[in-house]
Design a protein around this motif. Structure first.
Motif, PDB file in Angstrom:
ATOM      1  N   HIS A   1       0.859  -1.179   0.000  1.00  0.00           N
ATOM      2  CA  HIS A   1       0.000   0.000   0.000  1.00  0.00           C
ATOM      3  C   HIS A   1       0.899   1.235   0.000  1.00  0.00           C
ATOM      4  O   HIS A   1       1.887   1.276   0.737  1.00  0.00           O
ATOM      5  CB  HIS A   1      -0.923   0.007   1.225  1.00  0.00           C
ATOM      6  N   VAL A   2       0.549   2.226  -0.843  1.00  0.00           N
ATOM      7  CA  VAL A   2       1.372   3.425  -0.992  1.00  0.00           C
ATOM      8  C   VAL A   2       0.527   4.680  -0.804  1.00  0.00           C
ATOM      9  O   VAL A   2      -0.695   4.609  -0.686  1.00  0.00           O
ATOM     10  CB  VAL A   2       2.096   3.446  -2.367  1.00  0.00           C
ATOM     11  N   ASP A   3       1.204   5.822  -0.813  1.00  0.00           N
ATOM     12  CA  ASP A   3       0.573   7.099  -0.473  1.00  0.00           C
ATOM     13  C   ASP A   3      -0.069   7.838  -1.652  1.00  0.00           C
ATOM     14  O   ASP A   3      -0.508   8.983  -1.497  1.00  0.00           O
ATOM     15  CB  ASP A   3       1.605   8.015   0.202  1.00  0.00           C
ATOM     16  N   ASP A   4      -0.114   7.236  -2.824  1.00  0.00           N
ATOM     17  CA  ASP A   4      -0.683   7.905  -3.991  1.00  0.00           C
ATOM     18  C   ASP A   4      -1.235   6.853  -4.949  1.00  0.00           C
ATOM     19  O   ASP A   4      -1.048   5.661  -4.739  1.00  0.00           O
ATOM     20  CB  ASP A   4       0.397   8.738  -4.690  1.00  0.00           C
ATOM     21  N   TYR A   5      -1.907   7.307  -5.999  1.00  0.00           N
ATOM     22  CA  TYR A   5      -2.451   6.391  -6.987  1.00  0.00           C
ATOM     23  C   TYR A   5      -2.201   6.945  -8.384  1.00  0.00           C
ATOM     24  O   TYR A   5      -1.991   8.144  -8.572  1.00  0.00           O
ATOM     25  CB  TYR A   5      -3.953   6.156  -6.766  1.00  0.00           C
ATOM     26  N   ILE A   6      -2.200   6.055  -9.359  1.00  0.00           N
ATOM     27  CA  ILE A   6      -2.062   6.437 -10.764  1.00  0.00           C
ATOM     28  C   ILE A   6      -3.385   6.217 -11.487  1.00  0.00           C
ATOM     29  O   ILE A   6      -3.769   6.978 -12.353  1.00  0.00           O
ATOM     30  CB  ILE A   6      -0.954   5.608 -11.455  1.00  0.00           C
ATOM     31  N   TYR A   7      -4.094   5.160 -11.111  1.00  0.00           N
ATOM     32  CA  TYR A   7      -5.326   4.768 -11.798  1.00  0.00           C
ATOM     33  C   TYR A   7      -6.523   5.028 -10.902  1.00  0.00           C
ATOM     34  O   TYR A   7      -6.463   4.833  -9.697  1.00  0.00           O
ATOM     35  CB  TYR A   7      -5.270   3.284 -12.176  1.00  0.00           C
ATOM     36  N   ASP A   8      -7.621   5.454 -11.533  1.00  0.00           N
ATOM     37  CA  ASP A   8      -8.860   5.713 -10.810  1.00  0.00           C
ATOM     38  C   ASP A   8     -10.005   5.277 -11.708  1.00  0.00           C
ATOM     39  O   ASP A   8     -10.240   5.877 -12.756  1.00  0.00           O
ATOM     40  CB  ASP A   8      -8.963   7.204 -10.479  1.00  0.00           C
TER      41      ASP A   8
END
Length: 165
Positions: free
Chosen positions: A45-52
């Motif tokens: 789990h990370v602090d940002d996303y690329i896909y939504d």
């Protein structure tokens, strides 16, 4: 039911170019709430996303491409990040993303997988896969039925887990 033959790339939109792999050290510094996917599912789990949105992730490499102990494709909803070990696609106006997931998981893809030590499903080979698709309306009807069966299977698993505990 009538079907029409397509190449995979004729019925999908590919988002592989947006992938940004993070090393374990980078992920350690960026811990958060967004799922970080590898070839077979969430690995961190990370602090940002690329896909939504709703996407289909298909394993690009790994032993599971040959053994198929697990499904090689999965639908992911929401906000998330994907490394470079999974292809990211969506169905276009001729295909339903969830239908493609069921179809890919039911197919023998051994003719498209290369490599013996490290099996790989390259983007070129993925795009070359031939699919027989019914109309989009029929695809959505099939997905609705299969989804209900999946829900029932999940409930039965939970019941079995509770009984075992």
């Amino acid at each position: 039911m009538e079907t029409k033959k397509y190449r995979f790339d004729e019925v999908t939109i590919n988002f592989d170019k947006k992938r940004i792999p993070l090393s374990s050290a980078q992920r350690e510094k960026r811990q958060g709430t967004f799922r970080y996917y590898g070839a077979q599912g969430v690995i961190d789990h990370v602090d940002d996303y690329i896909y939504d949105g709703t996407y289909l992730l298909i394993a690009e490499d790994g032993e599971n491409l040959k053994s198929k102990k697990q499904n090689i494709a999965q639908v992911v909803d929401g906000q998330f990040w994907v490394n470079n070990h999974a292809h990211i696609v969506q169905g276009n106006e001729q295909s339903d993303t969830r239908f493609l997931c069921y179809l890919i998981n039911s197919m023998d893809l051994s003719g498209y997988v290369t490599g013996s030590a490290q099996p790989k499903l390259s983007q070129a080979n993925l795009n070359a896969i031939t699919l027989s698709l019914p109309t989009l309306v029929e695809q959505k009807r099939i997905v609705e039925y299969l989804y209900m069966l999946d829900q029932k299977i999940d409930v039965n698993r939970q019941i079995n887990d509770n009984l075992a505990a």
